[in-house]
Design a protein around this motif. Structure first.
Motif: not given
Length: 446
Positions: A76-99, A373-378
């Motif tokens: 369950a503790v590990g699931m806290t990491g999974l919960a943020g993974l998809v938003p991190l990838v999506v908004f990291g990539l697209y947020g970098g494009a906005i920047a 943004g890619v760097f943030t995702v990684v």
């Protein structure tokens, strides 16, 4: 010869002037390079980020402790990491494009404000004693998305407010201050969590500290992207950044070694269980130890900017990180584990500076947001995958294999990959390779 502020005070007065000057120069050569602090706008940003790091780490420790207390499950503790993974990838990539299209200062301020609002929501759920793991995971997801956007913007801002020759020093200061927060944050969290209504105190402290970052963001100048590359929008802009990375082995390999380090050799999801089952407490010390080593390395980091074979140095640093993590997983004494984790943290500081510096100096300004943004995702997504991997492995195989066995695999992967990708292994930083120029926003901005 009269003693100056740069002269070692333990030398006898009769020491030859040349020897005294040489030793003083040597000390300056290994000490933390503070020259970027002469840029006021960078100094304010650093102070704000330092305060926010303390608060962020308080919350970062509190969330898994709260989830573990509610579920008694490392998975369950590990699931806290999974919960943020998809938003991190999506908004990291697209947020970098906005920047790369809009005012980076406005984007940074807006996304940081969302992060602050999520902290207030975490405080509310603790005050109301909702005891809802799904709610906590949902808030983690929103927080991850806003963090990804703010990180992409901030990473693209730094090369515009600091002269190019000082970028390694600025990154070292940034990571060192962040690691101070990672030392102080878990220790503060340990104290606050132990209080009555401890989760409320912890989330409240984060909300107060994060407000300092909001003030520093307000004081930033307007920073519009330069160059024609920022004109493309939408998914096409994101793909342009990914294609740029794919065509540059130095960049994609720097990302690959970090993914290996964070997914295969990141043990933080195991800390609550290890503290409970192996050490009889000490979760705050385990979280702080890595950062303590990073701070110590940062204080003696003057040599980092002089290393030219940055690809090779990055691979060596990541290998050293994994080796220290692997050893830490074999000991059953809390202090010994803390010392080895501190050694891993020292290696991590070195690798972090080289990863960030390679990216910021290799990329043109018009693409820095997307690449950042890619760097943030990684960088941020890797540990989340690592949390999931560690939690799942610990549930299936036990603590030892999930901690040490995986870290040993990381060493093999990094060494083999670095040797096989020759452009990365041979990469040498030179002034000609730096495509970033000192901007009008840099040097002595008020």
């Amino acid at each position: 010869m009269p003693e100056t502020s740069h002269t070692p005070r333990d030398l006898p007065p009769a020491a030859p002037p040349r020897l005294r000057a040489r030793l003083a120069s040597g000390l300056r050569g290994v000490a933390l390079d503070t020259r970027p602090l002469a840029v006021p706008v960078f100094r304010r940003l650093l102070i704000g980020q330092g305060a926010a790091y303390v608060g962020t780490m308080v919350t970062g420790v509190t969330i898994p402790v709260q989830v573990y207390a509610l579920t008694r499950s490392s998975l369950a503790v590990g699931m806290t990491g999974l919960a943020g993974l998809v938003p991190l990838v999506v908004f990291g990539l697209y947020g970098g494009a906005i920047a790369d299209r809009f005012d980076r200062r406005a984007l940074y301020l807006a996304s940081a404000s969302v992060t602050w609002a999520v902290t207030l929501a975490l405080l509310f759920q603790a005050l109301a004693d909702l005891r809802s793991v799904p709610l906590v995971l949902a808030l983690v997801a929103v927080q991850a998305g806003s963090f990804a956007v703010s990180s992409a913007a901030r990473g693209a801002i730094i090369p515009r407010i600091v002269p190019t020759p000082l970028i390694p020093a600025a990154n070292t200061l940034y990571f060192t201050v962040g690691n101070v927060g990672q030392v102080a944050g878990p220790l503060v969290a340990g104290v606050l969590i132990s209080l009555p209504n401890g989760y409320c105190w912890a989330y409240g402290a984060d909300a107060v500290l994060f407000s300092v970052l909001l003030y520093s963001a307000l004081r930033l100048p307007s920073i519009m992207p330069t160059g024609a590359g920022g004109g493309a929008g939408g998914l096409r802009s994101v793909f342009d950044g990914l294609r740029f990375i794919a065509a540059a082995p130095v960049l994609w390999m720097s990302f690959a070694v970090d993914i290996a380090a964070m997914t295969l050799a990141m043990p933080t999801a195991l800390f609550p269980a290890a503290a409970h089952l192996r050490y009889g407490g000490g979760v705050g010390l385990l979280h702080s130890s890595i950062a303590i080593g990073s701070v110590a390395a940062g204080l003696f980091s003057g040599w980092i900017g002089r290393v030219r074979r940055q690809g090779r140095a990055l691979a060596v640093a990541v290998t050293a990180w994994a080796a220290a993590i692997a050893l830490a997983g074999t000991v059953h004494q809390l202090l010994a584990a803390a010392v080895l984790l501190a050694a891993a943290g020292a290696a991590d500081l070195v690798s972090a500076v080289y990863r960030e510096t390679i990216l910021q100096t290799y990329a043109p300004d018009a693409m820095r947001g997307r690449l950042q943004g890619v760097f943030t995702v990684v960088v941020a997504g890797g540990p989340r995958l690592g949390d999931l991997r560690a939690g799942a492995m610990a549930s299936a195989t036990g603590l030892g294999v999930a901690w040490t066995g995986s870290a040993l695999l990381c060493m093999v992967v990094v060494i083999a990959g670095a040797l096989l990708v020759r452009p990365f292994w041979r990469y040498t930083a030179t002034p000609a390779q730096s495509q970033s120029a000192t901007s009008p926003e840099a040097a002595h901005q008020q």
